[in-house]
Enzyme design. Structure first.
Site, PDB file in Angstrom:
ATOM      1  N   HIS A  23       2.359  -1.200  -1.874  1.00  0.00           N
ATOM      2  CA  HIS A  23       2.050  -2.228  -2.880  1.00  0.00           C
ATOM      3  C   HIS A  23       1.222  -1.610  -4.016  1.00  0.00           C
ATOM      4  CE1 HIS A  23       2.075  -4.549   1.093  1.00  0.00           C
ATOM      5  NE2 HIS A  23       3.232  -4.784   0.516  1.00  0.00           N
ATOM      6  N   CYS A 130      16.713 -12.571   8.933  1.00  0.00           N
ATOM      7  CA  CYS A 130      15.648 -11.587   9.241  1.00  0.00           C
ATOM      8  C   CYS A 130      14.337 -12.134   8.659  1.00  0.00           C
ATOM      9  CB  CYS A 130      15.960 -10.233   8.626  1.00  0.00           C
ATOM     10  SG  CYS A 130      14.545  -9.116   8.728  1.00  0.00           S
ATOM     11  N   CYS A 133      12.597  -9.720   6.071  1.00  0.00           N
ATOM     12  CA  CYS A 133      13.117  -9.809   4.691  1.00  0.00           C
ATOM     13  C   CYS A 133      13.014 -11.226   4.162  1.00  0.00           C
ATOM     14  CB  CYS A 133      14.599  -9.449   4.624  1.00  0.00           C
ATOM     15  SG  CYS A 133      15.040  -7.807   5.147  1.00  0.00           S
ATOM     16  N   CYS A 147      18.015  -5.138  11.678  1.00  0.00           N
ATOM     17  CA  CYS A 147      17.941  -5.091  10.218  1.00  0.00           C
ATOM     18  C   CYS A 147      17.578  -3.670   9.806  1.00  0.00           C
ATOM     19  CB  CYS A 147      16.866  -6.078   9.751  1.00  0.00           C
ATOM     20  SG  CYS A 147      16.412  -5.866   8.029  1.00  0.00           S
ATOM     21  N   HIS A 150      13.924  -3.769   8.628  1.00  0.00           N
ATOM     22  CA  HIS A 150      12.917  -4.175   9.621  1.00  0.00           C
ATOM     23  C   HIS A 150      13.479  -4.042  11.033  1.00  0.00           C
ATOM     24  CE1 HIS A 150      11.911  -6.370   5.860  1.00  0.00           C
ATOM     25  NE2 HIS A 150      10.699  -5.959   6.166  1.00  0.00           N
ATOM     26  N   LYS A 295       9.063   5.990   8.052  1.00  0.00           N
ATOM     27  CA  LYS A 295       8.900   4.729   7.334  1.00  0.00           C
ATOM     28  C   LYS A 295       7.524   4.165   7.682  1.00  0.00           C
ATOM     29  CE  LYS A 295      11.404   0.361   6.802  1.00  0.00           C
ATOM     30  NZ  LYS A 295      10.432  -0.655   7.016  1.00  0.00           N
ATOM     31  N   LYS A 298       3.846  -1.271  10.604  1.00  0.00           N
ATOM     32  CA  LYS A 298       2.698  -1.675  11.397  1.00  0.00           C
ATOM     33  C   LYS A 298       2.842  -1.193  12.840  1.00  0.00           C
ATOM     34  CE  LYS A 298       1.871  -6.137  11.085  1.00  0.00           C
ATOM     35  NZ  LYS A 298       1.248  -7.449  11.177  1.00  0.00           N
TER      36      LYS A 298
HETATM   37  N1  MSP Z   1       7.186 -11.221  -1.700  1.00  0.00           N
HETATM   38  C1  MSP Z   1       8.283 -10.399  -1.967  1.00  0.00           C
HETATM   39  C2  MSP Z   1       8.446 -10.165  -3.456  1.00  0.00           C
HETATM   40  C3  MSP Z   1       8.635 -11.390  -4.284  1.00  0.00           C
HETATM   41  S1  MSP Z   1       8.685 -11.024  -5.975  1.00  0.00           S
HETATM   42  C4  MSP Z   1       9.237 -12.390  -6.707  1.00  0.00           C
HETATM   43  C5  MSP Z   1       8.098  -9.051  -1.277  1.00  0.00           C
HETATM   44  N2  MSP Z   1       6.834  -8.719  -0.973  1.00  0.00           N
HETATM   45  S2  MSP Z   1       6.383  -7.362  -0.250  1.00  0.00           S
HETATM   46  O1  MSP Z   1       4.988  -7.548   0.061  1.00  0.00           O
HETATM   47  O2  MSP Z   1       7.252  -7.039   0.812  1.00  0.00           O
HETATM   48  O3  MSP Z   1       6.453  -6.266  -1.358  1.00  0.00           O
HETATM   49  C6  MSP Z   1       7.606  -5.477  -1.582  1.00  0.00           C
HETATM   50  C7  MSP Z   1       7.289  -4.481  -2.669  1.00  0.00           C
HETATM   51  O4  MSP Z   1       6.151  -3.682  -2.287  1.00  0.00           O
HETATM   52  C8  MSP Z   1       8.373  -3.457  -2.949  1.00  0.00           C
HETATM   53  O5  MSP Z   1       9.406  -3.943  -3.791  1.00  0.00           O
HETATM   54  C9  MSP Z   1       7.542  -2.374  -3.631  1.00  0.00           C
HETATM   55  O6  MSP Z   1       7.193  -2.807  -4.910  1.00  0.00           O
HETATM   56  C10 MSP Z   1       6.296  -2.347  -2.762  1.00  0.00           C
HETATM   57  N3  MSP Z   1       6.458  -1.445  -1.613  1.00  0.00           N
HETATM   58  C11 MSP Z   1       6.266  -1.779  -0.316  1.00  0.00           C
HETATM   59  N4  MSP Z   1       6.447  -0.667   0.461  1.00  0.00           N
HETATM   60  C12 MSP Z   1       6.771   0.387  -0.299  1.00  0.00           C
HETATM   61  C13 MSP Z   1       7.075   1.738  -0.041  1.00  0.00           C
HETATM   62  N5  MSP Z   1       7.049   2.250   1.177  1.00  0.00           N
HETATM   63  N6  MSP Z   1       7.392   2.534  -1.084  1.00  0.00           N
HETATM   64  C14 MSP Z   1       7.408   2.044  -2.379  1.00  0.00           C
HETATM   65  N7  MSP Z   1       7.127   0.770  -2.644  1.00  0.00           N
HETATM   66  C15 MSP Z   1       6.810  -0.103  -1.652  1.00  0.00           C
HETATM   67  O7  MSP Z   1       9.067  -8.348  -1.108  1.00  0.00           O
END
Ligand code: MSP
Length: 474
Positions: A23, A130, A133, A147, A150, A295, A298
């Protein structure tokens, strides 16, 4: 398109768990662009939005597992996000939460609009869901009953009455807009993937859930709540209303990783066409990074908390390491060991050592004329603009660090420490000028360091040696 307004977004992150460096990576990229645009076009031209996605079954389940009521749980995790962004010096203008009353109200209004236009109808959905997702999976997204994203989540077959959005009415138009780059989906390779999936055919998407209570009730049928993804996507629009930024519409760049590009490029695009609104100008999906080749998850326990990185490498250390770890857009691997080596080489021994050597030499000289003069190297800043326009902020760092090591070598061969104060007073300004150019080049990437460098050399009185910018890590 309003060209003097730049609206930049990150995804809004799920609050089922605390932030991790995945994030942090996307948010940092968006911050770098927001700072860069403010520098290029002026502060009032930029609206930078981030936030948290707080509804849905996944979040509700996480709260229950912790034995906390859902609202207190989402408040707590959302606050963790805001705290860590503050620590990481993320300069967002507003932070949206989907449990905010105004977001809920605006989401209802927008859906009512689509319903009144006949774009939403009732039907039955059957598929494999899932929870990780928060979506029904396609056959391509499942392997050996798991998935792909996940593998530890138990997949369930679900059949339920849902409301559907007539996405099929907009697919043709969307395909055309993506193809001719009016709706720019980047990088090019991912755009091709999206187009080929569109050509494979799209079913209407369900926009409500019947058994999920932790969500926004549909205005025309209280027995359903809004599907969390629809609720989340609409945040980019509701935020402009909530924060009085409607003149920033449409978004200039929306950042995310490849995992959620489909939702943005296709579903978000179709919703906006349904609402008869302009589409975002650019959507950029970067790659995913792994940690030590694995990957991040948790269950394997290999998740890095951005707070830990900041505690070890400092704010700008963390910003530098995340941004320079791999080419923006591509997938990459990171490791603590590589971070440590890079930190010591590029930051402690690199820019840190260079700046402290010069500042120390300045102590030998009275009346060094530097003042507030900060110039920029125009040839280099043109190259930097090019890298930013081409979505390669990592290349900006490469360019500047190549120059930093060149300057380091020049200083070594000039044997400055053997010079007299008189000689130094004519030699040092040349080096200081170059260091100030670096500070200028890096101000939207490592802002604190850039300011510290300025404060060291742009002083009225005598320049004094400074605390190390980056302390070496053993
Ligand atoms: N809540 C939804 C997004 C809704 S937007 C209208 C979601 N949230 S999430 O917490 O799963 O965040 C996903 C995003 O976190 C990815 O698209 C990316 O921006 C970031 N990442 C999470 N893990 C990541 C990596 N391992 N590598 C790069 N970016 C990553 O999906």
């Amino acid at each position: 398109m309003n060209l003097d307004k730049y609206y930049i977004t990150t995804p809004i992150y799920y609050v089922n768990d605390n932030p991790h460096i995945g994030h942090a990576y996307t948010t940092l990229i968006a911050d770098v662009y927001a700072r860069y645009f403010r520098k290029r076009y002026g502060s009032s031209s930029v609206f930078f939005l981030t936030g948290t996605d707080e509804h849905g079954a996944k979040v509700e389940k996480a709260a229950k597992e912790k034995g906390i009521d859902v609202k207190s749980f989402v408040d707590k995790v959302s606050q963790e996000y805001q705290n860590v962004w503050k620590k990481l010096n993320i300069s967002y203008d507003n932070f949206i939460r989907t449990t905010d009353e105004l977001h809920e109200k605006n989401t209802k209004d927008l859906l009512q609009k689509l319903f009144d236009k006949g774009l939403i109808y009732k039907g039955v959905y059957k598929g494999i869901y899932c929870l990780g997702c928060e979506k029904f999976l396609t056959q391509e997204e499942i392997t050996e009953n798991k998935c792909l994203m996940h593998p530890n989540t138990i997949l369930r077959e679900q059949e339920e009455e849902n409301y559907f959005f007539r996405i099929s009415s907009f697919v043709g138009k969307l395909e055309k807009l993506i193809k001719n780059n009016s709706y720019l989906v980047l990088p090019e390779g991912r755009k091709k993937e999206i187009l080929s999936r569109i050509q494979g055919g799209i079913n209407d998407i369900s926009i409500s859930r019947k058994g999920i209570e932790w969500g926004i009730p549909l205005p025309w049928d209280k027995g359903h709540t809004v599907y969390v993804w629809i609720d989340a996507l609409l945040n980019y629009l509701t935020a402009t209303k909530i924060f009085n930024k409607e003149d920033f519409w449409p978004p200039t760049i929306q950042f995310m990783a490849k995992d959620i590009l489909w939702f943005h490029a296709v579903i978000w695009g179709a919703l906006l066409l349904g609402l008869e609104l302009n589409l975002p100008k650019e959507i950029f999906a970067h790659g995913f990074f792994t940690l030590d080749g694995q990957k991040m998850s948790k269950s394997t326990g290999n998740i890095i908390d951005p707070n830990d990185l900041i505690n070890t490498f400092g704010v700008d250390g963390t910003r530098y390491l995340l941004l320079s770890a791999f080419a923006f857009g591509a997938d990459g691997d990171i490791s603590y060991k590589k971070f440590k080596e890079k930190y010591n080489a590029d930051l402690a021994n690199g820019i840190g050592n260079l700046v402290s050597r010069i500042a120390k030499l300045c102590e030998k000289v009275e009346n060094l004329e530097i003042g507030e003069k900060i110039s920029k190297n125009t040839a280099r800043s043109r190259k930097i603009d090019e890298c930013m326009d081409n979505f390669r902020p990592d290349s900006v760092l490469e360019i500047v660090w190549t120059e930093i090591s060149k300057l380091d070598q020049q200083i070594n061969s000039a044997t400055l420490w053997e010079k007299t104060p008189e000689e130094l007073s004519s030699l040092l300004p040349i080096y200081i000028e170059k260091i100030l150019e670096f500070a200028k080049d890096l101000e939207f990437i490592i802002p604190d360091t850039s300011n510290k460098i300025r404060r060291t050399f742009c002083v009225d009185g005598k320049i004094k040696k400074l605390e190390p910018l980056f302390i070496r890590i053993q």
